[in-house]
Design a protein around this motif. Structure first.
Motif, PDB file in Angstrom:
ATOM      1  N   PRO A  42       0.822  -1.210   0.000  1.00 58.51           N
ATOM      2  CA  PRO A  42       0.000   0.000   0.000  1.00 58.51           C
ATOM      3  C   PRO A  42       0.853   1.256   0.000  1.00 58.51           C
ATOM      4  CG  PRO A  42       0.059  -0.974   2.189  1.00 58.51           C
ATOM      5  CD  PRO A  42       0.749  -1.945   1.271  1.00 58.51           C
ATOM      6  N   SER A  43       0.213   2.398  -0.218  1.00 54.02           N
ATOM      7  CA  SER A  43       0.912   3.672  -0.154  1.00 54.02           C
ATOM      8  C   SER A  43       1.592   3.809   1.197  1.00 54.02           C
ATOM      9  CB  SER A  43      -0.083   4.816  -0.358  1.00 54.02           C
ATOM     10  OG  SER A  43       0.557   6.062  -0.274  1.00 54.02           O
ATOM     11  N   GLY A  44       2.870   4.235   1.180  1.00 52.84           N
ATOM     12  CA  GLY A  44       3.621   4.383   2.418  1.00 52.84           C
ATOM     13  C   GLY A  44       4.297   3.122   2.904  1.00 52.84           C
ATOM     14  N   SER A  45       4.245   2.053   2.101  1.00 55.42           N
ATOM     15  CA  SER A  45       4.837   0.782   2.531  1.00 55.42           C
ATOM     16  C   SER A  45       6.356   0.771   2.417  1.00 55.42           C
ATOM     17  CB  SER A  45       4.259  -0.367   1.718  1.00 55.42           C
ATOM     18  OG  SER A  45       4.561  -0.209   0.334  1.00 55.42           O
ATOM     19  N   GLY A  46       6.917   1.660   1.580  1.00 46.75           N
ATOM     20  CA  GLY A  46       8.367   1.706   1.396  1.00 46.75           C
ATOM     21  C   GLY A  46       8.835   1.210   0.041  1.00 46.75           C
ATOM     22  N   LYS A  47       7.903   0.838  -0.823  1.00 49.20           N
ATOM     23  CA  LYS A  47       8.317   0.245  -2.106  1.00 49.20           C
ATOM     24  C   LYS A  47       9.058   1.243  -3.002  1.00 49.20           C
ATOM     25  CE  LYS A  47       3.653   0.807  -4.090  1.00 49.20           C
ATOM     26  NZ  LYS A  47       3.096   1.534  -2.922  1.00 49.20           N
ATOM     27  N   SER A  48       8.567   2.473  -3.087  1.00 48.93           N
ATOM     28  CA  SER A  48       9.269   3.469  -3.907  1.00 48.93           C
ATOM     29  C   SER A  48      10.613   3.828  -3.288  1.00 48.93           C
ATOM     30  CB  SER A  48       8.410   4.719  -4.081  1.00 48.93           C
ATOM     31  OG  SER A  48       7.265   4.440  -4.865  1.00 48.93           O
ATOM     32  N   THR A  49      10.676   3.878  -1.964  1.00 45.21           N
ATOM     33  CA  THR A  49      11.948   4.146  -1.289  1.00 45.21           C
ATOM     34  C   THR A  49      12.976   3.077  -1.634  1.00 45.21           C
ATOM     35  OG1 THR A  49      10.834   5.258   0.553  1.00 45.21           O
ATOM     36  CG2 THR A  49      13.054   4.430   0.956  1.00 45.21           C
ATOM     37  N   ALA A  50      12.551   1.810  -1.629  1.00 45.36           N
ATOM     38  CA  ALA A  50      13.475   0.718  -1.958  1.00 45.36           C
ATOM     39  C   ALA A  50      14.023   0.881  -3.367  1.00 45.36           C
ATOM     40  CB  ALA A  50      12.765  -0.628  -1.818  1.00 45.36           C
ATOM     41  N   LEU A  51      13.157   1.235  -4.319  1.00 44.98           N
ATOM     42  CA  LEU A  51      13.620   1.398  -5.689  1.00 44.98           C
ATOM     43  C   LEU A  51      14.494   2.637  -5.844  1.00 44.98           C
ATOM     44  CD1 LEU A  51      10.668   0.285  -7.988  1.00 44.98           C
ATOM     45  CD2 LEU A  51      12.534  -1.039  -7.015  1.00 44.98           C
ATOM     46  N   ASN A  52      14.205   3.691  -5.092  1.00 43.53           N
ATOM     47  CA  ASN A  52      15.073   4.872  -5.140  1.00 43.53           C
ATOM     48  C   ASN A  52      16.484   4.544  -4.662  1.00 43.53           C
ATOM     49  OD1 ASN A  52      13.091   6.552  -6.147  1.00 43.53           O
ATOM     50  ND2 ASN A  52      12.515   7.377  -4.152  1.00 43.53           N
ATOM     51  N   LEU A  53      16.583   3.674  -3.666  1.00 44.90           N
ATOM     52  CA  LEU A  53      17.899   3.270  -3.176  1.00 44.90           C
ATOM     53  C   LEU A  53      18.623   2.413  -4.211  1.00 44.90           C
ATOM     54  CD1 LEU A  53      16.964   2.427   0.518  1.00 44.90           C
ATOM     55  CD2 LEU A  53      18.287   4.396  -0.271  1.00 44.90           C
TER      56      LEU A  53
END
Length: 231
Positions: A42-53
């Motif tokens: 869901p939104s805020g789960s960290g998935k985009s953060t993981a891909l940004n890293l």
């Protein structure tokens, strides 16, 4: 297949005034070359953060990010920029095409930024042909549909022959028909050329097409499931 990137006990914190928001909590995951993997949640789960890293757009607060055997923490900003320009392709939900450039010029720009001097014309035309836009080289983004603009973005990501293509909600701004067509193109590139694709999405249609699903919730890795490649 060899490990192409790896998160090792990664934590990512974001300061928010007097508070600290933790987007990822002790996440460890390995990605192998040629995978077609979705980071879901869901939104805020960290998935985009993981891909940004993984995409070297950000640095972890703790733990390490390995890309093609190198710890990205050892790289300075200029070296990280070179990695992004040459080894990572990005596909964004908002397309991020330059409005004043044609489809050809948008794709060619990726090669210019990667420092490619020879054979650019042939590579650009092949990339656009591969996504079905060989007849639209001279059209600017405003003259293309949303689905066609996303195809240009895919060609731009693939033209530099990256190690990994990162797609952040690549079908979010498309209708279901165009979304399915875009996903089919990326799956075909994965199967035929062995391109490694990493997605972030909460779209169940995209998740259903993935061969590996890494599920995050509240910054924690809660599930990692693989499916056999279709014969």
């Amino acid at each position: 297949m060899p490990v192409i990137c790896q998160l090792k006990s990664v934590r990512k914190d974001y300061p928010m005034g007097d508070l600290t928001v933790t987007a990822l909590r002790d996440v460890s995951v390995e990605i192998h070359a040629g995978e077609f993997t979705v980071f879901s949640g869901p939104s805020g789960s960290g998935k985009s953060t993981a891909l940004n890293l993984i995409g070297c757009l950000d640095r972890p607060s703790a733990g390490s990010v390995m890309l093609e055997g190198r710890d990205v923490a050892t790289l300075g900003d200029e070296a990280l920029g070179a990695v992004r320009a040459r080894r990572i392709g990005f596909i964004f939900q908002s397309f991020n095409l330059i409005p004043v450039l044609t489809a050809y010029e948008n794709v060619e720009l990726a090669l210019r930024l990667a420092g490619v001097k020879d054979g650019r014309d042939a590579r650009v035309k092949k990339a656009l042909n591969d996504v079905g836009l060989g007849e639209y080289l001279d059209r600017r983004p405003a003259q293309l549909s949303g689905g066609q603009q996303q195809r240009v973005a895919i060609a731009r990501a693939l033209v530099k022959q990256p190690a990994i293509v990162i797609a952040d909600e690549p079908t979010a701004n498309l209708d279901s028909t165009n979304g399915a067509a875009i996903l089919a193109i990326m799956k075909e590139m994965n199967t035929r050329a062995g391109v490694t694709f990493l997605f972030s999405t909460h779209d169940p249609d995209v998740v259903a097409q993935a061969r590996r699903i890494v599920t995050l919730h509240d910054g924690l890795l809660v599930n990692d499931t693989s499916r056999p490649r279709a014969s």
